[in-house]
Design a protein around this motif. Structure first.
Motif, PDB file in Angstrom:
ATOM      1  N   GLY A 253      -2.845  77.950 -18.355  1.00  0.00           N
ATOM      2  CA  GLY A 253      -3.292  79.182 -17.733  1.00  0.00           C
ATOM      3  C   GLY A 253      -2.144  79.945 -17.088  1.00  0.00           C
ATOM      4  N   GLY A 254      -2.175  81.257 -17.216  1.00  0.00           N
ATOM      5  CA  GLY A 254      -1.133  82.084 -16.634  1.00  0.00           C
ATOM      6  C   GLY A 254       0.182  81.944 -17.390  1.00  0.00           C
ATOM      7  N   ALA A 255       1.217  82.579 -16.854  1.00  0.00           N
ATOM      8  CA  ALA A 255       2.516  82.568 -17.525  1.00  0.00           C
ATOM      9  C   ALA A 255       3.639  82.118 -16.605  1.00  0.00           C
ATOM     10  CB  ALA A 255       2.821  83.959 -18.079  1.00  0.00           C
ATOM     11  N   MET A 256       3.299  81.505 -15.473  1.00  0.00           N
ATOM     12  CA  MET A 256       4.338  81.180 -14.490  1.00  0.00           C
ATOM     13  C   MET A 256       5.344  80.159 -15.001  1.00  0.00           C
ATOM     14  SD  MET A 256       2.676  81.235 -10.719  1.00  0.00           S
ATOM     15  CE  MET A 256       1.594  79.865 -11.048  1.00  0.00           C
ATOM     16  N   GLU A 257       4.878  79.158 -15.739  1.00  0.00           N
ATOM     17  CA  GLU A 257       5.812  78.161 -16.249  1.00  0.00           C
ATOM     18  C   GLU A 257       6.751  78.766 -17.297  1.00  0.00           C
ATOM     19  OE1 GLU A 257       2.303  76.033 -14.579  1.00  0.00           O
ATOM     20  OE2 GLU A 257       2.574  77.707 -15.940  1.00  0.00           O
ATOM     21  N   GLU A 258       6.205  79.655 -18.124  1.00  0.00           N
ATOM     22  CA  GLU A 258       7.059  80.333 -19.104  1.00  0.00           C
ATOM     23  C   GLU A 258       8.116  81.187 -18.403  1.00  0.00           C
ATOM     24  OE1 GLU A 258       3.046  80.161 -21.397  1.00  0.00           O
ATOM     25  OE2 GLU A 258       3.733  80.166 -19.328  1.00  0.00           O
ATOM     26  N   GLU A 259       7.714  81.893 -17.351  1.00  0.00           N
ATOM     27  CA  GLU A 259       8.669  82.711 -16.601  1.00  0.00           C
ATOM     28  C   GLU A 259       9.730  81.837 -15.935  1.00  0.00           C
ATOM     29  OE1 GLU A 259       6.071  84.758 -13.985  1.00  0.00           O
ATOM     30  OE2 GLU A 259       5.266  86.082 -15.539  1.00  0.00           O
ATOM     31  N   ALA A 260       9.311  80.685 -15.432  1.00  0.00           N
ATOM     32  CA  ALA A 260      10.278  79.765 -14.819  1.00  0.00           C
ATOM     33  C   ALA A 260      11.250  79.234 -15.864  1.00  0.00           C
ATOM     34  CB  ALA A 260       9.547  78.608 -14.143  1.00  0.00           C
ATOM     35  N   ALA A 261      10.755  79.013 -17.071  1.00  0.00           N
ATOM     36  CA  ALA A 261      11.619  78.512 -18.142  1.00  0.00           C
ATOM     37  C   ALA A 261      12.775  79.459 -18.408  1.00  0.00           C
ATOM     38  CB  ALA A 261      10.796  78.303 -19.411  1.00  0.00           C
ATOM     39  N   ASP A 262      12.515  80.757 -18.302  1.00  0.00           N
ATOM     40  CA  ASP A 262      13.563  81.749 -18.546  1.00  0.00           C
ATOM     41  C   ASP A 262      14.648  81.703 -17.469  1.00  0.00           C
ATOM     42  OD1 ASP A 262      12.194  82.585 -20.785  1.00  0.00           O
ATOM     43  OD2 ASP A 262      11.158  84.213 -19.750  1.00  0.00           O
ATOM     44  N   ALA A 263      14.322  81.131 -16.304  1.00  0.00           N
ATOM     45  CA  ALA A 263      15.289  81.066 -15.205  1.00  0.00           C
ATOM     46  C   ALA A 263      16.024  79.731 -15.127  1.00  0.00           C
ATOM     47  CB  ALA A 263      14.577  81.334 -13.877  1.00  0.00           C
ATOM     48  N   LEU A 264      15.674  78.803 -16.012  1.00  0.00           N
ATOM     49  CA  LEU A 264      16.241  77.454 -15.903  1.00  0.00           C
ATOM     50  C   LEU A 264      17.746  77.422 -16.097  1.00  0.00           C
ATOM     51  CD1 LEU A 264      13.634  75.170 -17.707  1.00  0.00           C
ATOM     52  CD2 LEU A 264      14.078  75.371 -15.264  1.00  0.00           C
ATOM     53  N   ARG A 265      18.272  78.297 -16.938  1.00  0.00           N
ATOM     54  CA  ARG A 265      19.700  78.274 -17.233  1.00  0.00           C
ATOM     55  C   ARG A 265      20.553  78.512 -15.987  1.00  0.00           C
ATOM     56  NH1 ARG A 265      19.944  75.501 -21.888  1.00  0.00           N
ATOM     57  NH2 ARG A 265      18.735  76.476 -23.560  1.00  0.00           N
ATOM     58  N   GLU A 266      20.016  79.281 -15.054  1.00  0.00           N
ATOM     59  CA  GLU A 266      20.782  79.599 -13.852  1.00  0.00           C
ATOM     60  C   GLU A 266      20.585  78.581 -12.726  1.00  0.00           C
ATOM     61  OE1 GLU A 266      18.068  82.787 -11.481  1.00  0.00           O
ATOM     62  OE2 GLU A 266      18.535  83.333 -13.567  1.00  0.00           O
ATOM     63  N   VAL A 267      19.717  77.614 -12.940  1.00  0.00           N
ATOM     64  CA  VAL A 267      19.411  76.658 -11.876  1.00  0.00           C
ATOM     65  C   VAL A 267      20.558  75.675 -11.654  1.00  0.00           C
ATOM     66  CG1 VAL A 267      17.891  74.750 -11.208  1.00  0.00           C
ATOM     67  CG2 VAL A 267      16.925  76.859 -12.118  1.00  0.00           C
ATOM     68  N   GLY A 268      21.069  75.086 -12.722  1.00  0.00           N
ATOM     69  CA  GLY A 268      22.192  74.168 -12.589  1.00  0.00           C
ATOM     70  C   GLY A 268      21.824  72.799 -12.054  1.00  0.00           C
ATOM     71  N   LYS A 269      20.535  72.485 -11.988  1.00  0.00           N
ATOM     72  CA  LYS A 269      20.064  71.167 -11.558  1.00  0.00           C
ATOM     73  C   LYS A 269      19.118  70.629 -12.623  1.00  0.00           C
ATOM     74  CE  LYS A 269      20.367  72.329  -6.631  1.00  0.00           C
ATOM     75  NZ  LYS A 269      19.670  72.442  -5.333  1.00  0.00           N
ATOM     76  N   PRO A 270      19.075  69.301 -12.824  1.00  0.00           N
ATOM     77  CA  PRO A 270      18.141  68.742 -13.805  1.00  0.00           C
ATOM     78  C   PRO A 270      16.694  69.095 -13.457  1.00  0.00           C
ATOM     79  CG  PRO A 270      19.742  67.094 -13.113  1.00  0.00           C
ATOM     80  CD  PRO A 270      19.911  68.268 -12.183  1.00  0.00           C
TER      81      PRO A 270
END
Length: 292
Positions: free
Chosen positions: A213-230
């Motif tokens: 439901g919703g798209a929050m996990e997909e949106e978070a996936a797009d930000a993973l590259r900048e996280v720098g943590k596992p």
């Protein structure tokens, strides 16, 4: 967004059965509760703190509030939330479920205007193990929460509790638990919680507990590259049929949008390791930390 022991906390609805019970638990754990709100019992004390007629009155008397927790029924939630927002409360934890959609929109609009962070609605709260918690999570249970370096983001309080239990059983502690809530219109998204943990020096790795439901996990996936943590993730609802609501009001899938497959593929493409069951998270974390 991460609660610290020095933050001042207000409890709206402190004199009710749930408000009183959980306020005592929060205080025992170390949460710095400075006051409560109940217009009918203003001027009294509850849990050894003063009770005010409104959040505005509390903020004027106490000199500002970092966070407020709402033990307020749905019919009164909008007015209580806007009272806290207009009083200058920096963060508002909205535990209430089933708030009318138009009221939720009013709350979010007021929060944007005044710069207040909303956590929820329909959240179980937030926990900083060893320091403080705000809400109805069992922070005081040492089998579930232990100070450590794993940040946990969850839309579900019960599923988040299970994940934290599994982490502690495997020898991992948590730097913070951020329960963002199960409402369709949330004040804090998965990606916003992810960025808060990214900026937290105590957090070494992150677990995202999502659901269909919703798209929050997909949106978070797009930000993973900048996280720098596992990042390790579990998505609930793999076997649910399309178009059927499963549990939370926000867990409804229309077509492929918000589906398990969509979320998993996007997270994996972004670099997260997605597991099939909650019991696999600890092993996945060990592997991810070994590669980091």
């Amino acid at each position: 967004m991460i609660l610290r022991k020095q933050h001042s906390v207000l409890i709206q609805g402190i004199t009710g059965r749930q408000g009183r019970f959980w306020s005592a638990k929060m205080q025992e754990y170390g949460t710095r509760i400075v006051g409560g709100v109940n217009p009918k019992q203003a001027g009294e004390t509850c849990c050894d703190v003063p009770v005010f007629a409104s959040a505005r009155e509390a903020a004027d008397e106490l000199g500002g509030i970092d966070l407020s927790v709402m033990f307020i029924p749905p019919v009164s939630a909008r007015d209580a939330a806007i009272d806290a927002i207009e009083a200058g409360v920096r963060q508002l934890v909205v535990l209430t479920e089933h708030i009318p959609a138009q009221d939720v929109m009013r709350i979010h609009a007021a929060a944007r205007h005044h710069g207040t962070r909303i956590v929820g609605p329909n959240t179980a709260g937030i926990v900083t193990p060893g320091e403080a918690f705000a809400g109805i999570m069992p922070a005081f249970n040492r089998r579930v929460f232990m100070p450590g370096d794993i940040g946990v983001i969850s839309r579900s309080g019960s599923l988040g509790t299970l994940i934290c239990l599994n982490l502690v059983n495997a020898g991992f502690g948590q730097s913070a638990f951020l329960g963002i809530g199960g409402d369709p219109m949330l004040g804090t998204t998965t990606v916003e919680a992810l960025r808060a943990l990214q900026a937290d020096e105590r957090t070494r790795a992150i677990v995202i507990v999502g659901e269909i439901g919703g798209a929050m996990e997909e949106e978070a996936a797009d930000a993973l590259r900048e996280v720098g943590k596992p990042v390790v993730s579990f998505i609930a609802g793999r076997a649910s049929p399309p178009g059927k609501k499963m549990g939370h009001a926000g867990a409804i899938v229309m077509g492929d949008q918000g589906s398990y497959r969509s979320k998993r593929e996007r997270l994996e493409t972004g670099g997260a390791q997605v597991v099939d069951t909650p019991g696999q998270i600890a092993d996945a974390l060990r592997q991810a930390l070994a590669r980091a």
